[in-house]
Every structure is written in structure tokens, then in C-alpha cells.
Design a protein around this motif. Structure first.
Motif, PDB file in Angstrom:
ATOM      1  N   SER A 171       0.837  -1.180   0.000  1.00  0.00           N
ATOM      2  CA  SER A 171       0.000   0.000   0.000  1.00  0.00           C
ATOM      3  C   SER A 171       0.879   1.241   0.000  1.00  0.00           C
ATOM      4  CB  SER A 171      -0.905   0.015   1.238  1.00  0.00           C
ATOM      5  OG  SER A 171      -1.839   1.062   1.167  1.00  0.00           O
ATOM      6  N   VAL A 172       0.350   2.337  -0.547  1.00  0.00           N
ATOM      7  CA  VAL A 172       1.089   3.593  -0.639  1.00  0.00           C
ATOM      8  C   VAL A 172       0.211   4.729  -0.141  1.00  0.00           C
ATOM      9  CG1 VAL A 172       2.188   5.255  -2.181  1.00  0.00           C
ATOM     10  CG2 VAL A 172       2.488   2.805  -2.578  1.00  0.00           C
ATOM     11  N   SER A 173       0.809   5.629   0.641  1.00  0.00           N
ATOM     12  CA  SER A 173       0.116   6.824   1.101  1.00  0.00           C
ATOM     13  C   SER A 173       0.957   8.038   0.752  1.00  0.00           C
ATOM     14  CB  SER A 173      -0.099   6.760   2.619  1.00  0.00           C
ATOM     15  OG  SER A 173      -0.648   7.955   3.109  1.00  0.00           O
ATOM     16  N   VAL A 174       0.321   9.079   0.236  1.00  0.00           N
ATOM     17  CA  VAL A 174       1.022  10.292  -0.181  1.00  0.00           C
ATOM     18  C   VAL A 174       0.778  11.385   0.856  1.00  0.00           C
ATOM     19  CG1 VAL A 174       1.268  12.053  -1.968  1.00  0.00           C
ATOM     20  CG2 VAL A 174       0.782   9.669  -2.605  1.00  0.00           C
ATOM     21  N   ASN A 175       1.847  11.844   1.494  1.00  0.00           N
ATOM     22  CA  ASN A 175       1.743  12.898   2.514  1.00  0.00           C
ATOM     23  C   ASN A 175       2.060  14.258   1.919  1.00  0.00           C
ATOM     24  OD1 ASN A 175       1.321  10.897   4.509  1.00  0.00           O
ATOM     25  ND2 ASN A 175       3.531  10.582   4.664  1.00  0.00           N
ATOM     26  N   GLN A 176       1.342  15.265   2.382  1.00  0.00           N
ATOM     27  CA  GLN A 176       1.592  16.653   1.992  1.00  0.00           C
ATOM     28  C   GLN A 176       1.595  17.501   3.260  1.00  0.00           C
ATOM     29  OE1 GLN A 176       1.627  17.973  -1.704  1.00  0.00           O
ATOM     30  NE2 GLN A 176       2.541  15.959  -1.422  1.00  0.00           N
ATOM     31  N   GLY A 177       2.588  18.380   3.399  1.00  0.00           N
ATOM     32  CA  GLY A 177       2.633  19.169   4.614  1.00  0.00           C
ATOM     33  C   GLY A 177       3.290  20.516   4.431  1.00  0.00           C
ATOM     34  N   THR A 178       2.930  21.428   5.299  1.00  0.00           N
ATOM     35  CA  THR A 178       3.564  22.738   5.372  1.00  0.00           C
ATOM     36  C   THR A 178       3.865  22.990   6.847  1.00  0.00           C
ATOM     37  OG1 THR A 178       1.502  23.962   5.705  1.00  0.00           O
ATOM     38  CG2 THR A 178       2.160  23.532   3.434  1.00  0.00           C
ATOM     39  N   GLU A 179       4.349  24.164   7.154  1.00  0.00           N
ATOM     40  CA  GLU A 179       4.602  24.490   8.553  1.00  0.00           C
ATOM     41  C   GLU A 179       3.297  24.580   9.338  1.00  0.00           C
ATOM     42  OE1 GLU A 179       8.548  27.110   8.931  1.00  0.00           O
ATOM     43  OE2 GLU A 179       6.962  28.084   7.752  1.00  0.00           O
ATOM     44  N   GLU A 180       2.203  24.883   8.655  1.00  0.00           N
ATOM     45  CA  GLU A 180       0.926  25.066   9.335  1.00  0.00           C
ATOM     46  C   GLU A 180       0.007  23.855   9.276  1.00  0.00           C
ATOM     47  OE1 GLU A 180       1.869  27.175   6.790  1.00  0.00           O
ATOM     48  OE2 GLU A 180       2.819  28.659   8.099  1.00  0.00           O
ATOM     49  N   LYS A 181       0.108  23.054   8.225  1.00  0.00           N
ATOM     50  CA  LYS A 181      -0.902  22.026   8.018  1.00  0.00           C
ATOM     51  C   LYS A 181      -0.304  20.755   7.427  1.00  0.00           C
ATOM     52  CE  LYS A 181      -5.422  21.353   5.756  1.00  0.00           C
ATOM     53  NZ  LYS A 181      -6.444  21.939   4.867  1.00  0.00           N
ATOM     54  N   TRP A 182      -0.818  19.636   7.897  1.00  0.00           N
ATOM     55  CA  TRP A 182      -0.427  18.348   7.342  1.00  0.00           C
ATOM     56  C   TRP A 182      -1.654  17.711   6.704  1.00  0.00           C
ATOM     57  CZ3 TRP A 182      -2.259  13.405   8.594  1.00  0.00           C
ATOM     58  CH2 TRP A 182      -1.563  12.349   8.010  1.00  0.00           C
ATOM     59  N   THR A 183      -1.501  17.231   5.498  1.00  0.00           N
ATOM     60  CA  THR A 183      -2.608  16.596   4.795  1.00  0.00           C
ATOM     61  C   THR A 183      -2.142  15.274   4.219  1.00  0.00           C
ATOM     62  OG1 THR A 183      -2.045  17.775   2.757  1.00  0.00           O
ATOM     63  CG2 THR A 183      -3.687  18.791   4.205  1.00  0.00           C
ATOM     64  N   ASN A 184      -3.099  14.499   3.685  1.00  0.00           N
ATOM     65  CA  ASN A 184      -2.749  13.174   3.198  1.00  0.00           C
ATOM     66  C   ASN A 184      -3.693  12.723   2.100  1.00  0.00           C
ATOM     67  OD1 ASN A 184      -3.415  10.023   3.600  1.00  0.00           O
ATOM     68  ND2 ASN A 184      -1.239  10.427   3.844  1.00  0.00           N
ATOM     69  N   VAL A 185      -3.123  12.082   1.098  1.00  0.00           N
ATOM     70  CA  VAL A 185      -3.903  11.427   0.052  1.00  0.00           C
ATOM     71  C   VAL A 185      -3.671   9.937   0.226  1.00  0.00           C
ATOM     72  CG1 VAL A 185      -4.283  11.144  -2.417  1.00  0.00           C
ATOM     73  CG2 VAL A 185      -3.606  13.377  -1.510  1.00  0.00           C
ATOM     74  N   MET A 186      -4.718   9.197   0.521  1.00  0.00           N
ATOM     75  CA  MET A 186      -4.540   7.779   0.830  1.00  0.00           C
ATOM     76  C   MET A 186      -5.459   6.903  -0.004  1.00  0.00           C
ATOM     77  SD  MET A 186      -6.335   7.861   4.559  1.00  0.00           S
ATOM     78  CE  MET A 186      -7.718   8.946   4.868  1.00  0.00           C
ATOM     79  N   LEU A 187      -5.101   5.660  -0.100  1.00  0.00           N
ATOM     80  CA  LEU A 187      -5.960   4.697  -0.766  1.00  0.00           C
ATOM     81  C   LEU A 187      -7.165   4.406   0.120  1.00  0.00           C
ATOM     82  CD1 LEU A 187      -3.275   2.247  -2.210  1.00  0.00           C
ATOM     83  CD2 LEU A 187      -4.509   4.063  -3.410  1.00  0.00           C
ATOM     84  N   ARG A 188      -8.153   3.742  -0.437  1.00  0.00           N
ATOM     85  CA  ARG A 188      -9.410   3.483   0.255  1.00  0.00           C
ATOM     86  C   ARG A 188      -9.175   2.958   1.672  1.00  0.00           C
ATOM     87  NH1 ARG A 188     -14.478   1.692  -1.371  1.00  0.00           N
ATOM     88  NH2 ARG A 188     -14.289   3.152  -3.106  1.00  0.00           N
ATOM     89  N   GLY A 192      -7.745   4.201   4.080  1.00  0.00           N
ATOM     90  CA  GLY A 192      -6.421   4.472   4.616  1.00  0.00           C
ATOM     91  C   GLY A 192      -5.346   3.555   4.094  1.00  0.00           C
ATOM     92  N   GLY A 193      -5.747   2.563   3.314  1.00  0.00           N
ATOM     93  CA  GLY A 193      -4.772   1.632   2.755  1.00  0.00           C
ATOM     94  C   GLY A 193      -3.959   0.898   3.801  1.00  0.00           C
ATOM     95  N   GLY A 194      -4.477   0.846   5.021  1.00  0.00           N
ATOM     96  CA  GLY A 194      -3.744   0.167   6.083  1.00  0.00           C
ATOM     97  C   GLY A 194      -2.582   0.971   6.627  1.00  0.00           C
ATOM     98  N   ILE A 195      -2.490   2.254   6.240  1.00  0.00           N
ATOM     99  CA  ILE A 195      -1.395   3.103   6.705  1.00  0.00           C
ATOM    100  C   ILE A 195      -1.921   4.247   7.564  1.00  0.00           C
ATOM    101  CG2 ILE A 195       0.495   4.629   6.022  1.00  0.00           C
ATOM    102  CD1 ILE A 195       0.757   3.081   3.451  1.00  0.00           C
ATOM    103  N   ILE A 196      -2.908   4.956   7.033  1.00  0.00           N
ATOM    104  CA  ILE A 196      -3.417   6.167   7.670  1.00  0.00           C
ATOM    105  C   ILE A 196      -4.781   5.879   8.293  1.00  0.00           C
ATOM    106  CG2 ILE A 196      -4.055   8.576   7.298  1.00  0.00           C
ATOM    107  CD1 ILE A 196      -1.095   7.999   6.914  1.00  0.00           C
ATOM    108  N   GLY A 197      -5.120   6.609   9.342  1.00  0.00           N
ATOM    109  CA  GLY A 197      -6.429   6.454   9.961  1.00  0.00           C
ATOM    110  C   GLY A 197      -6.475   5.242  10.853  1.00  0.00           C
ATOM    111  N   LEU A 198      -7.272   4.260  10.466  1.00  0.00           N
ATOM    112  CA  LEU A 198      -7.452   3.068  11.299  1.00  0.00           C
ATOM    113  C   LEU A 198      -6.302   2.074  11.189  1.00  0.00           C
ATOM    114  CD1 LEU A 198     -11.211   2.496  10.565  1.00  0.00           C
ATOM    115  CD2 LEU A 198     -10.237   3.238  12.712  1.00  0.00           C
ATOM    116  N   ASN A 199      -5.496   2.208  10.138  1.00  0.00           N
ATOM    117  CA  ASN A 199      -4.383   1.261   9.926  1.00  0.00           C
ATOM    118  C   ASN A 199      -4.846  -0.189   9.856  1.00  0.00           C
ATOM    119  OD1 ASN A 199      -2.692   3.479  10.092  1.00  0.00           O
ATOM    120  ND2 ASN A 199      -2.216   3.160  12.245  1.00  0.00           N
TER     121      ASN A 199
END
Length: 460
Positions: A423-440, A442-449
Motif C-alpha cells: 500500500s502507498v500513502s502520499v503525505n503533503q505538509g507545510t509548517e501550518e498544516k499536514w494533509t494526506n492522500v490515501m488509498l481506500r 487508509g490503505g492500512g497506513i493512515i487512519g485506522l491502519n
């Protein structure tokens, strides 16, 4: 004269004896009619009378009075305690099936700040399952989940749904999760003809869990009903070709073939839990993959106007990718048969080296970075990551030794037919905010894992 007196005396004696015999017979008949047991008669005078009395007595016992019937069959009043117990436990006559590890949990909705992280099978907002893709068993109270592997409908040749609620859950891209879309109650008709969604699942819930059903039906609009430990779609599963790639930060279809996933804000197989709205997501990604006898090759090309990775620390908080590699099929008994409360990464899987997680990135200074988040063995993965500011793309390319993935002596084999999880998860971040593009999911990485949500990859 004497002869006359003797004759008269004899006649008197005979008449007297006759009168006495008549009185005995009358007493015997009266005693029998009252149903009481007479004194034992002499054999030569009462054998016929005794048989008649036995038959009369048997007839009376076989047709008991109302009072004796009440004693043998409890009256309405005496059965009240049992009926009261049945009211408290509506399936008193049913055998309740034991639960399994998998369950459905609901808690708010993705994006509203509550999410589903931390939901457990024992929560009030969770419903443990007793079976998956199995027909109901008459006389047994069950909670059964049905997905794409069962067939088109939940029709059963073995058991009846007469005492079941049927709930249908379908993926809703607006809430990035599974919504309750239809239901049939215990008295509903045509329940065995209910269709299983292509992207969703069905629950058959016995009336024993009616309170849980009522709670699910009363949930707010937008509530996500997450299937813990089982899948509602296999659409992310893929086959990859054999071949070797040059790790140089350049990824193309001529080298890898077509991407196995193309992620964008409208991709039905992706979630964006950390974003306010998919329209706010200004990130797309293409994921490529192949293998040879020694390595798993992964290439990810991210199209994003911004790139920010100040240093190699806390890689996941900024622009980077995370990659899960599981040395077995994510739906293997090793995972689905475990007692993991929501199938997250746990001590067993990481210490066994079955589950590994990597992070790859390129810093603002152009340095390629590789880290290992999970896994026992030393990391030997190689990576070259490159940011093309002019074209607003970031390329992540890596080769992961198959020998470092899996238990000792049971590592991944680089041969046709091997099945693993990636599985692959794409992270995006700045000094103020962290965001994420994930597979359905969470793809077993983000969220519930949830490890079972890691896509299955087959070596072709």
C-alpha cells in the motif's frame, strides 16, 4: 306336630340367609361406584366383579379432573416467570453463535473531527460479527457479513432470515466511507433476495441484537460504518509484471508499464480524511510497481504545486510517501484469525517481520531520504527521490529487497504466483498544516491502519 315345627324353623333359616346375601351384594356395588378400593373379595364369588371395578378405576384416571390437569401443565399464572425471562432475552430459545474478531464500528464521520480511530469491538457503537459469508443456521442467533466473495445476493439454501434484520451498506465518496443505504426489518419480505453491493457489504443481524440495529438506524446522516477486519471491495487489488528498474528518480510507463493506481480528488478508491473537501485537494499521484527475483520496485509520481520537507526528521508530517509491505496476503489467516482489536500494526506482526513500513522523501535541499517505521530486520531499501519544481512533480523511486520482508526462512519469493500486500500513502505538509492522500480506507497506513485494507498484489 314336631315335624311341622321343624319344617317351619328350616324355612325361617333359609329366608334369613337369603336376606343377608342380598345386603352384602348391595354394599359391594355401592363401594365400586364410589371408586374406592374394596376389601379383597374371595376368589370364588368376586372375580368377575373385580375385573369390572379395575376397568372403571382406570377410566377415571385417564380422564383427570381440571385440578389434576393444572398440576401437570402449568397454569398461565405459573408460566409467567418464564415468559418474563423470554421478554428480557428475546432469543431464549436460540443458541447464540460465538463472535469472531471482525466487527462493524461507527463513530461520527470522517472529517468531522471524531473519525473512527480508537473504535473497539466492545464499544457501544460497535457490532461484533459471528460469521462472514456464511448461511444462517436455523436455531442459532448470528450476525453475518456478506461481501463480493459471497455472490450477487445473500440467498441461502440452508437457513432462513425470518428472525433477521438485513442492513445494506454502500460506499459513499462524499463521506469517504460506507453509509447505511437500506434496511429490512424482522418482518420484512424478500430478504434472501437482497443484493450485495459491488462496493459495500450486507449485514444479517438476528433480533437478539435488535438494540444495536435500532442504534445503527438512528445514527446521524453521514455516519461511516467501518468494516473492521474484512473488505467491502477488492478493486484496489492488482497484478504486477516481472522486470527490473533502474533506481534513478525517473519513472515512466516504458520502464514500469501502466500505473496500477492513479489517485486524484475524484478517485473512488481513495480517501482524503485530513482535507476539508476533495475540491481542496490539489494533489494527484500515479503508482507503479514491478518485481524480479530479488527486489520489489516501486515508483510514485506526485503532481503538486508545492513541496515541503525541511529535514529528514518527522518525514511523515511533510511531503513524502509511506509504503506498507506485508509478506503474506492481507486476508491471510495469520491476520484475519488474530485477536487484533482492529487489525492494526501490533507487536506480533512487527516483531515477526511480516509487516514492514517505509518512508521515502526528498528534502528541500534535494537529499533523498529513506526510513523504516515498522519491521524487525535492518533496512536495506534503496531510494532516489527527485523534485522537479518546473513541472511541479515529485518522483519517489525505491527498490526493496524481498529478503528483508517476512519471517526468517519465510521471506517473500520473487516468483510468479506469489501474493503479498502493498500500500502507498502520499503525505503533503507545510509548517501550518499536514494533509494526506490515501488509498481506500487508509490503505492500512493512515487512519485506522486496518491491515486487511492493504491491497493484495500478485506477482504475474
Amino acid at each position: 306336630m314336631k315335624k311341622l315345627l321343624i319344617l317351619l324353623l328350616a324355612i325361617s333359616v333359609v329366608l334369613c340367609l337369603a336376606a343377608c346375601g342380598s345386603d352384602d351384594t348391595e354394599d359391594s356395588e355401592v363401594t365400586s361406584s364410589q371408586g374406592s378400593t374394596p376389601s379383597t373379595p374371595s376368589k370364588d364369588t368376586t372375580s368377575e366383579s373385580s375385573s369390572s371395578k379395575d376397568n372403571s378405576s382406570t377410566s377415571e384416571v385417564s380422564e383427570p379432573s381440571t385440578e389434576s390437569s393444572t398440576t401437570e401443565e402449568p397454569s398461565e399464572e405459573s408460566s409467567t416467570p418464564e415468559e418474563s425471562s423470554s421478554t428480557d432475552d428475546p432469543v431464549l430459545e436460540w443458541e447464540v453463535a460465538p463472535t469472531i474478531s471482525q466487527y462493524v464500528g461507527w463513530k461520527g464521520s470522517i472529517g468531522d473531527g471524531t473519525g473512527l480511530t480508537g473504535v473497539r469491538a466492545t464499544d457501544a457503537t460497535s457490532l461484533p460479527l459471528t460469521a462472514i459469508n456464511a448461511s444462517p443456521v436455523d436455531g442459532t442467533a448470528s450476525v453475518i457479513a456478506f461481501n463480493y466473495e459471497y455472490g450477487r445476493t445473500i440467498e441461502s439454501d440452508d437457513g432462513s432470515y425470518d428472525d433477521y434484520n438485513i442492513l445494506v451498506f454502500t460506499y459513499d465518496h462524499d463521506i469517504f466511507g460506507y453509509a447505511l443505504t437500506s434496511s429490512l426489518g424482522v418482518d420484512g419480505e424478500g430478504k434472501d433476495k437482497v443484493e450485495i453491493p459491488d462496493d459495500g457489504y450486507v449485514l444479517a443481524v438476528h433480533k437478539n441484537w435488535q438494540a444495536k440495529v435500532d442504534a445503527m438506524l438512528a445514527a446521524d446522516e453521514g455516519t461511516v460504518f467501518f468494516p473492521h477486519g474484512f473488505r467491502a471491495t477488492d478493486a484496489l487489488d492488482a497484478s504486477i509484471k516481472s522486470g527490473s528498474a533502474t533506481i534513478d528518480g525517473k519513472v515512466s510507463e516504458s520502464e514500469y508499464g501502466k500505473p496500477i493506481w492513479e489517485i486524484d480528488p475524484y478517485y473512488e478508491l481513495a480517501n482524503y480524511e485530513q482535507f476539508d473537501s476533495p475540491l481542496d485537494v490539489d494533489v494527484t499521484a500515479k503508482v507503479y510497481m514491478m518485481y524480479d527475483a530479488e527486489y520489489l520496485y516501486i515508483g510514485v509520481v506526485v503532481d503538486s504545486p508545492n513541496h515541503y520537507l525541511p529535514n529528514k526528521d518527522s518525514l511523515w508530517r511533510y511531503d513524502s510517501i509511506q509504503v506498507n509491505v506485508i509478506s503474506v496476503d492481507p486476508m491471510d489467516e495469520y491476520i484475519t484469525g488474530s485477536s487484533m482489536w482492529d487489525f492494526i500494526i501490533n507487536t506480533q506482526s512487527s516483531s515477526d517481520n511480516v509487516f514492514r513500513q517505509y518512508g521515502f522523501g526528498v528534502t528541500n535541499d534535494g537529499e533523498s531520504v529513506a526510513v523504516k517505521y515498522m519491521g524487525q530486520a535492518e533496512m536495506k531499501a534503496e531510494t532516489v527521490c527527485y523534485r522537479d519544481a518546473a513541472n511541479q512533480t515529485t518522483t519517489y523511486e525505491a527498490k526493496i529487497p524481498l529478503s528483508e520482508c517476512g519471517k526468517e526462512g519465510e521471506t517473500i519469493k520473487g516468483e510468479k504466483g506469489t501474493v503479498i500486500g502493498v500500500s502507498v500513502s502520499v503525505n503533503q505538509g507545510t509548517e501550518e498544516k499536514w494533509t494526506n492522500v490515501m488509498l481506500r480506507d487508509g490503505g492500512g497506513i493512515i487512519g485506522l491502519n486496518d491491515i486487511t485494507k492493504v491491497p493484495t498484489i500478485t506477482f504475474n
